[in-house]
Write a protein that holds these residues in place. Structure first.
Motif, PDB file in Angstrom:
ATOM      1  N   ASP A   1       0.822  -1.210   0.000  1.00 50.77           N
ATOM      2  CA  ASP A   1       0.000   0.000   0.000  1.00 50.77           C
ATOM      3  C   ASP A   1       0.855   1.259   0.000  1.00 50.77           C
ATOM      4  OD1 ASP A   1      -2.303  -1.495  -0.005  1.00 50.77           O
ATOM      5  OD2 ASP A   1      -2.671  -1.305   2.156  1.00 50.77           O
ATOM      6  N   ILE A   2       2.009   1.186   0.668  1.00 48.46           N
ATOM      7  CA  ILE A   2       2.885   2.356   0.766  1.00 48.46           C
ATOM      8  C   ILE A   2       3.725   2.537  -0.501  1.00 48.46           C
ATOM      9  CG2 ILE A   2       4.877   3.325   1.991  1.00 48.46           C
ATOM     10  CD1 ILE A   2       3.764   1.967   4.534  1.00 48.46           C
ATOM     11  N   VAL A   3       4.324   1.453  -0.958  1.00 48.21           N
ATOM     12  CA  VAL A   3       5.290   1.541  -2.062  1.00 48.21           C
ATOM     13  C   VAL A   3       4.607   1.537  -3.425  1.00 48.21           C
ATOM     14  CG1 VAL A   3       7.289   0.420  -3.127  1.00 48.21           C
ATOM     15  CG2 VAL A   3       7.061   0.450  -0.644  1.00 48.21           C
ATOM     16  N   THR A   4       3.515   0.795  -3.536  1.00 47.18           N
ATOM     17  CA  THR A   4       2.798   0.718  -4.817  1.00 47.18           C
ATOM     18  C   THR A   4       1.310   0.964  -4.577  1.00 47.18           C
ATOM     19  OG1 THR A   4       2.607  -1.687  -4.576  1.00 47.18           O
ATOM     20  CG2 THR A   4       4.435  -0.859  -5.892  1.00 47.18           C
ATOM     21  N   PRO A   5       0.949   2.175  -4.175  1.00 47.74           N
ATOM     22  CA  PRO A   5      -0.455   2.455  -3.868  1.00 47.74           C
ATOM     23  C   PRO A   5      -1.357   2.176  -5.071  1.00 47.74           C
ATOM     24  CG  PRO A   5       0.822   4.503  -4.064  1.00 47.74           C
ATOM     25  CD  PRO A   5       1.794   3.374  -4.035  1.00 47.74           C
ATOM     26  N   GLY A   6      -2.391   1.404  -4.806  1.00 52.89           N
ATOM     27  CA  GLY A   6      -3.306   1.014  -5.878  1.00 52.89           C
ATOM     28  C   GLY A   6      -3.144  -0.428  -6.286  1.00 52.89           C
ATOM     29  N   ALA A   7      -1.974  -1.009  -6.014  1.00 56.11           N
ATOM     30  CA  ALA A   7      -1.760  -2.431  -6.298  1.00 56.11           C
ATOM     31  C   ALA A   7      -2.383  -3.259  -5.174  1.00 56.11           C
ATOM     32  CB  ALA A   7      -0.277  -2.744  -6.421  1.00 56.11           C
ATOM     33  N   GLN A   8      -2.640  -4.508  -5.453  1.00 61.76           N
ATOM     34  CA  GLN A   8      -3.280  -5.398  -4.486  1.00 61.76           C
ATOM     35  C   GLN A   8      -2.304  -6.478  -4.037  1.00 61.76           C
ATOM     36  OE1 GLN A   8      -6.796  -7.329  -5.999  1.00 61.76           O
ATOM     37  NE2 GLN A   8      -7.228  -8.389  -4.083  1.00 61.76           N
ATOM     38  N   ALA A   9      -2.082  -6.592  -2.753  1.00 63.95           N
ATOM     39  CA  ALA A   9      -1.253  -7.664  -2.202  1.00 63.95           C
ATOM     40  C   ALA A   9      -2.083  -8.940  -2.161  1.00 63.95           C
ATOM     41  CB  ALA A   9      -0.774  -7.303  -0.804  1.00 63.95           C
ATOM     42  N   VAL A  10      -1.573  -9.991  -2.762  1.00 68.55           N
ATOM     43  CA  VAL A  10      -2.313 -11.252  -2.853  1.00 68.55           C
ATOM     44  C   VAL A  10      -1.382 -12.428  -2.550  1.00 68.55           C
ATOM     45  CG1 VAL A  10      -3.906 -10.307  -4.582  1.00 68.55           C
ATOM     46  CG2 VAL A  10      -1.836 -11.513  -5.340  1.00 68.55           C
TER      47      VAL A  10
END
Length: 214
Positions: free
Chosen positions: A43-52
């Motif tokens: 969320d911090i480094v790649t805001p908008g990406a989803q951790a899965v």
């Protein structure tokens, strides 16, 4: 294709993620850790990406393999069966230390990865541009002097998928040929060490892939 998967959340993987989102892709990122453990950093480094979880990232049509090279065997080949996989990793013994798997004189590093991911379609690309440059050097399609990136692989359809992805990231895609041609832009080569237009890159590839140089 609107969603890509990325295995690896280091500098390269996250740079690709940000650039891909800039190009309009949805991005799913995974590491060897459970998704919950990397969610905050994603969320911090790649805001908008989803951790899965890794299985979900690997289930996308296009997957970026950006794990530390010495950990490539931690990736489950079955998860990537049938997928197009962009290998962005590099083997550079003076920096990373000697890894016996990649000391075969007759194989490039991506060819070793392809042997391990036997049921996947590996395409070598995005390995010869710095992670910071990837987010700085992009230009619209057709722009004069637009930077070009090479791709090499043994599956025509997968190469077409990767070529479209590269173009949307902001770069001209140059097909170098089969996966073995990826040796022409491994660390230490003229292509790896510089930034080139499509015309320049094509000329360098042609020279590098002459029989006397392969």
């Amino acid at each position: 294709m609107t969603t890509i998967g990325i295995l690896g959340a280091g500098r390269v993987g996250t740079a690709v993620a940000r650039q891909a989102m800039k190009a309009g892709y949805d991005v799913k990122i995974a590491t060897a850790k459970p998704a919950e453990e990397i969610r905050m950093i994603v969320d911090i480094v790649t805001p908008g990406a989803q951790a899965v979880e890794a299985s979900e990232a690997a289930s996308q049509e296009l997957v970026i393999l950006a794990v530390p090279l010495h950990k490539y065997r931690t990736v489950d080949p079955e998860l990537l069966a049938g997928r197009t996989v962009i290998d962005v990793m590099n083997y550079w013994a003076p920096v990373d230390g000697v890894i016996a798997d990649f000391e075969q004189a007759d194989l490039g590093s991506s060819e070793v990865i392809q042997q391990y991911l036997a049921e996947s379609h590996v395409v070598k690309s995005l390995n010869h541009i710095g992670y910071h440059e990837l987010e700085e050097d992009d230009q619209p399609s057709g722009a004069q002097g637009r930077r070009a990136l090479a791709l090499a692989g043994d599956d025509a359809r997968s190469k077409a998928v990767v070529a479209e992805f590269i173009d949307r990231l902001g770069y001209d895609a140059i097909d170098a040929g089969p996966l073995a041609a990826g040796r022409a832009y491994q660390p230490g080569t003229d292509i790896f060490n510089g930034s080139h237009s499509a015309e320049q890159l094509s000329a360098l590839l042609e020279a590098a892939l002459q029989p006397s140089h392969v």
